[in-house]
Write a protein that holds these residues in place. Structure first.
Motif, PDB file in Angstrom:
ATOM      1  N   LEU A  26      51.695  51.926  60.315  1.00  0.00           N
ATOM      2  CA  LEU A  26      51.196  52.827  59.278  1.00  0.00           C
ATOM      3  C   LEU A  26      51.572  52.367  57.871  1.00  0.00           C
ATOM      4  O   LEU A  26      50.751  52.435  56.949  1.00  0.00           O
ATOM      5  N   PHE A  27      52.799  51.915  57.681  1.00  0.00           N
ATOM      6  CA  PHE A  27      53.210  51.429  56.355  1.00  0.00           C
ATOM      7  C   PHE A  27      52.333  50.256  55.918  1.00  0.00           C
ATOM      8  O   PHE A  27      51.950  50.154  54.757  1.00  0.00           O
ATOM      9  N   VAL A  28      52.044  49.363  56.852  1.00  0.00           N
ATOM     10  CA  VAL A  28      51.241  48.179  56.525  1.00  0.00           C
ATOM     11  C   VAL A  28      49.788  48.572  56.254  1.00  0.00           C
ATOM     12  O   VAL A  28      49.174  48.087  55.308  1.00  0.00           O
ATOM     13  N   GLN A  29      49.239  49.454  57.073  1.00  0.00           N
ATOM     14  CA  GLN A  29      47.826  49.821  56.929  1.00  0.00           C
ATOM     15  C   GLN A  29      47.562  50.771  55.760  1.00  0.00           C
ATOM     16  O   GLN A  29      46.567  50.640  55.056  1.00  0.00           O
ATOM     17  N   LYS A  30      48.482  51.744  55.571  1.00  0.00           N
ATOM     18  CA  LYS A  30      48.231  52.798  54.579  1.00  0.00           C
ATOM     19  C   LYS A  30      49.139  52.716  53.359  1.00  0.00           C
ATOM     20  O   LYS A  30      48.855  53.341  52.345  1.00  0.00           O
ATOM     21  N   GLY A  31      50.238  51.961  53.458  1.00  0.00           N
ATOM     22  CA  GLY A  31      51.226  51.940  52.385  1.00  0.00           C
ATOM     23  C   GLY A  31      52.284  53.009  52.612  1.00  0.00           C
ATOM     24  O   GLY A  31      52.046  54.002  53.309  1.00  0.00           O
ATOM     25  N   PHE A  32      53.438  52.806  52.011  1.00  0.00           N
ATOM     26  CA  PHE A  32      54.556  53.740  52.182  1.00  0.00           C
ATOM     27  C   PHE A  32      54.226  55.133  51.665  1.00  0.00           C
ATOM     28  O   PHE A  32      54.421  56.135  52.352  1.00  0.00           O
ATOM     29  N   GLY A  33      53.689  55.192  50.452  1.00  0.00           N
ATOM     30  CA  GLY A  33      53.432  56.477  49.802  1.00  0.00           C
ATOM     31  C   GLY A  33      52.400  57.320  50.526  1.00  0.00           C
ATOM     32  O   GLY A  33      52.475  58.549  50.519  1.00  0.00           O
ATOM     33  N   GLN A 116      55.403  44.902  50.342  1.00  0.00           N
ATOM     34  CA  GLN A 116      55.215  46.313  49.996  1.00  0.00           C
ATOM     35  C   GLN A 116      56.499  46.963  49.490  1.00  0.00           C
ATOM     36  O   GLN A 116      56.445  47.944  48.770  1.00  0.00           O
ATOM     37  N   SER A 117      57.623  46.409  49.913  1.00  0.00           N
ATOM     38  CA  SER A 117      58.890  47.020  49.508  1.00  0.00           C
ATOM     39  C   SER A 117      59.039  47.025  47.983  1.00  0.00           C
ATOM     40  O   SER A 117      59.773  47.831  47.424  1.00  0.00           O
ATOM     41  N   PHE A 118      58.293  46.146  47.301  1.00  0.00           N
ATOM     42  CA  PHE A 118      58.337  46.117  45.834  1.00  0.00           C
ATOM     43  C   PHE A 118      57.318  47.057  45.207  1.00  0.00           C
ATOM     44  O   PHE A 118      57.423  47.405  44.047  1.00  0.00           O
ATOM     45  N   LEU A 119      56.327  47.446  46.001  1.00  0.00           N
ATOM     46  CA  LEU A 119      55.225  48.231  45.446  1.00  0.00           C
ATOM     47  C   LEU A 119      55.224  49.675  45.934  1.00  0.00           C
ATOM     48  O   LEU A 119      54.404  50.470  45.513  1.00  0.00           O
ATOM     49  N   SER A 120      56.159  50.005  46.825  1.00  0.00           N
ATOM     50  CA  SER A 120      56.093  51.277  47.538  1.00  0.00           C
ATOM     51  C   SER A 120      56.507  52.488  46.718  1.00  0.00           C
ATOM     52  O   SER A 120      56.066  53.585  46.981  1.00  0.00           O
ATOM     53  N   GLY A 121      57.393  52.276  45.761  1.00  0.00           N
ATOM     54  CA  GLY A 121      57.925  53.429  45.039  1.00  0.00           C
ATOM     55  C   GLY A 121      58.938  54.198  45.853  1.00  0.00           C
ATOM     56  O   GLY A 121      59.351  55.291  45.479  1.00  0.00           O
ATOM     57  N   GLY A 172      49.859  34.775  52.108  1.00  0.00           N
ATOM     58  CA  GLY A 172      48.416  35.032  52.006  1.00  0.00           C
ATOM     59  C   GLY A 172      47.748  35.113  53.371  1.00  0.00           C
ATOM     60  O   GLY A 172      46.879  35.961  53.599  1.00  0.00           O
ATOM     61  N   LEU A 173      48.156  34.247  54.280  1.00  0.00           N
ATOM     62  CA  LEU A 173      47.608  34.282  55.641  1.00  0.00           C
ATOM     63  C   LEU A 173      47.978  35.597  56.339  1.00  0.00           C
ATOM     64  O   LEU A 173      47.167  36.158  57.081  1.00  0.00           O
ATOM     65  N   ALA A 174      49.192  36.075  56.096  1.00  0.00           N
ATOM     66  CA  ALA A 174      49.625  37.349  56.693  1.00  0.00           C
ATOM     67  C   ALA A 174      48.726  38.490  56.212  1.00  0.00           C
ATOM     68  O   ALA A 174      48.281  39.325  57.013  1.00  0.00           O
ATOM     69  N   VAL A 175      48.449  38.516  54.911  1.00  0.00           N
ATOM     70  CA  VAL A 175      47.579  39.569  54.351  1.00  0.00           C
ATOM     71  C   VAL A 175      46.171  39.453  54.931  1.00  0.00           C
ATOM     72  O   VAL A 175      45.549  40.460  55.306  1.00  0.00           O
ATOM     73  N   MET A 176      45.668  38.218  55.052  1.00  0.00           N
ATOM     74  CA  MET A 176      44.319  38.013  55.604  1.00  0.00           C
ATOM     75  C   MET A 176      44.255  38.452  57.067  1.00  0.00           C
ATOM     76  O   MET A 176      43.257  39.040  57.506  1.00  0.00           O
ATOM     77  N   LYS A 177      45.318  38.173  57.819  1.00  0.00           N
ATOM     78  CA  LYS A 177      45.337  38.579  59.238  1.00  0.00           C
ATOM     79  C   LYS A 177      45.250  40.095  59.368  1.00  0.00           C
ATOM     80  O   LYS A 177      44.485  40.619  60.186  1.00  0.00           O
ATOM     81  N   ILE A 178      46.030  40.804  58.547  1.00  0.00           N
ATOM     82  CA  ILE A 178      46.011  42.271  58.598  1.00  0.00           C
ATOM     83  C   ILE A 178      44.654  42.808  58.134  1.00  0.00           C
ATOM     84  O   ILE A 178      44.122  43.762  58.684  1.00  0.00           O
ATOM     85  N   THR A 179      44.083  42.162  57.131  1.00  0.00           N
ATOM     86  CA  THR A 179      42.817  42.627  56.556  1.00  0.00           C
ATOM     87  C   THR A 179      41.623  42.330  57.461  1.00  0.00           C
ATOM     88  O   THR A 179      40.776  43.189  57.701  1.00  0.00           O
ATOM     89  N   LEU A 180      41.547  41.075  57.944  1.00  0.00           N
ATOM     90  CA  LEU A 180      40.370  40.640  58.718  1.00  0.00           C
ATOM     91  C   LEU A 180      40.432  41.010  60.195  1.00  0.00           C
ATOM     92  O   LEU A 180      39.417  41.002  60.882  1.00  0.00           O
ATOM     93  N   LYS A 181      41.631  41.308  60.686  1.00  0.00           N
ATOM     94  CA  LYS A 181      41.841  41.688  62.092  1.00  0.00           C
ATOM     95  C   LYS A 181      41.247  40.642  63.041  1.00  0.00           C
ATOM     96  O   LYS A 181      41.619  39.492  62.989  1.00  0.00           O
ATOM     97  N   ASP A 182      40.300  41.024  63.909  1.00  0.00           N
ATOM     98  CA  ASP A 182      39.769  40.114  64.937  1.00  0.00           C
ATOM     99  C   ASP A 182      38.977  38.942  64.349  1.00  0.00           C
ATOM    100  O   ASP A 182      38.749  37.949  65.042  1.00  0.00           O
ATOM    101  N   ARG A 183      38.541  39.072  63.109  1.00  0.00           N
ATOM    102  CA  ARG A 183      37.763  37.984  62.494  1.00  0.00           C
ATOM    103  C   ARG A 183      38.659  36.911  61.870  1.00  0.00           C
ATOM    104  O   ARG A 183      38.181  35.898  61.392  1.00  0.00           O
ATOM    105  N   PHE A 184      39.965  37.149  61.873  1.00  0.00           N
ATOM    106  CA  PHE A 184      40.908  36.183  61.298  1.00  0.00           C
ATOM    107  C   PHE A 184      41.065  34.980  62.229  1.00  0.00           C
ATOM    108  O   PHE A 184      41.222  35.133  63.436  1.00  0.00           O
TER     109      PHE A 184
END
Length: 201
Positions: A26-33, A116-121, A172-184
């Motif tokens: 959930l933190f990765v998909q939606k963010g901490f806040g 995200q730990s830097f952007l979470s608030g 960057g690859l980590a972000v793309m994997k989470i974003t693109l899912k099965d298409r990565f």
């Protein structure tokens, strides 16, 4: 028959693992806040009361996940400070990254969570600790690259800049994997190291 102390401890660990896994997703998909405690409990398939028995606040849970992610950075530093061939050590690390990113989401999630730990608030996030740890990892990697250059294993260039580029690519690859899912599609280890290894090696 009453449960043993060991069985209770196993149950406790299993519950914490479920909570951590759900929170990470959930933190990765939606963010901490944007993630609330009820959503974490629902995804973990436990009551909110049970979640609060393990973690008093969402921040405490987030911090534990960040601490876990930080342990991975310490392992990289330890690996790169070994006195083996720099090329061999980089290959070993990249092979692990490749297999982890190709086969599951844990590494990608951990890398995104650290960012995200830097952007979470979130309150009480140990940002200074994480910054210092990242600097140590960059310095250890730059020293390894410099040693590899002196041995003729790596291309010339500013070692610190090459280290930054290396980690930026993996992040960057980590972000793309989470974003693109099965298409990565995870690039091969030879593509990831092409900027560093000499032509044909």
């Amino acid at each position: 028959m009453p449960r043993t102390k060991e069985q209770f401890e196993e149950m406790r660990k299993a519950t914490r693992d479920k909570i951590q896994f759900a929170a990470m997703q959930l933190f990765v998909q939606k963010g901490f806040g944007s993630t609330n405690v009820q959503e974490i409990a629902d995804l973990a398939d436990i009551s909110i009361g049970l979640l609060y028995r393990h973690y008093k606040t969402k921040e405490e849970l987030f911090n534990e996940l960040v601490d876990y992610s930080s342990e991975g950075i310490k392992e990289i530093i330890n690996l790169f400070e070994q006195e083996y061939s720099p090329k061999k050590l980089i290959k070993q690390f990249v092979d692990v990254v490749y297999n982890d990113m190709k086969n599951d989401e844990e590494l990608a999630n951990l890398l995104v969570l650290l960012a995200q730990s830097f952007l979470s608030g979130a309150a009480n996030i140990k940002q200074d600790e994480i910054i210092q740890l990242n600097i140590k990892a960059l310095q250890a990697t730059a020293k390894l690259i410099e040693r590899g250059q002196s041995l003729g294993e790596f291309r010339p260039g500013n070692p610190y800049e090459l280290a930054e580029y290396f980690y930026s690519a993996i992040q960057g690859l980590a972000v793309m994997k989470i974003t693109l899912k099965d298409r990565f599609i995870m690039p091969s280890p030879s593509v990831i190291t092409a900027f560093l290894f000499k032509e044909g090696e």
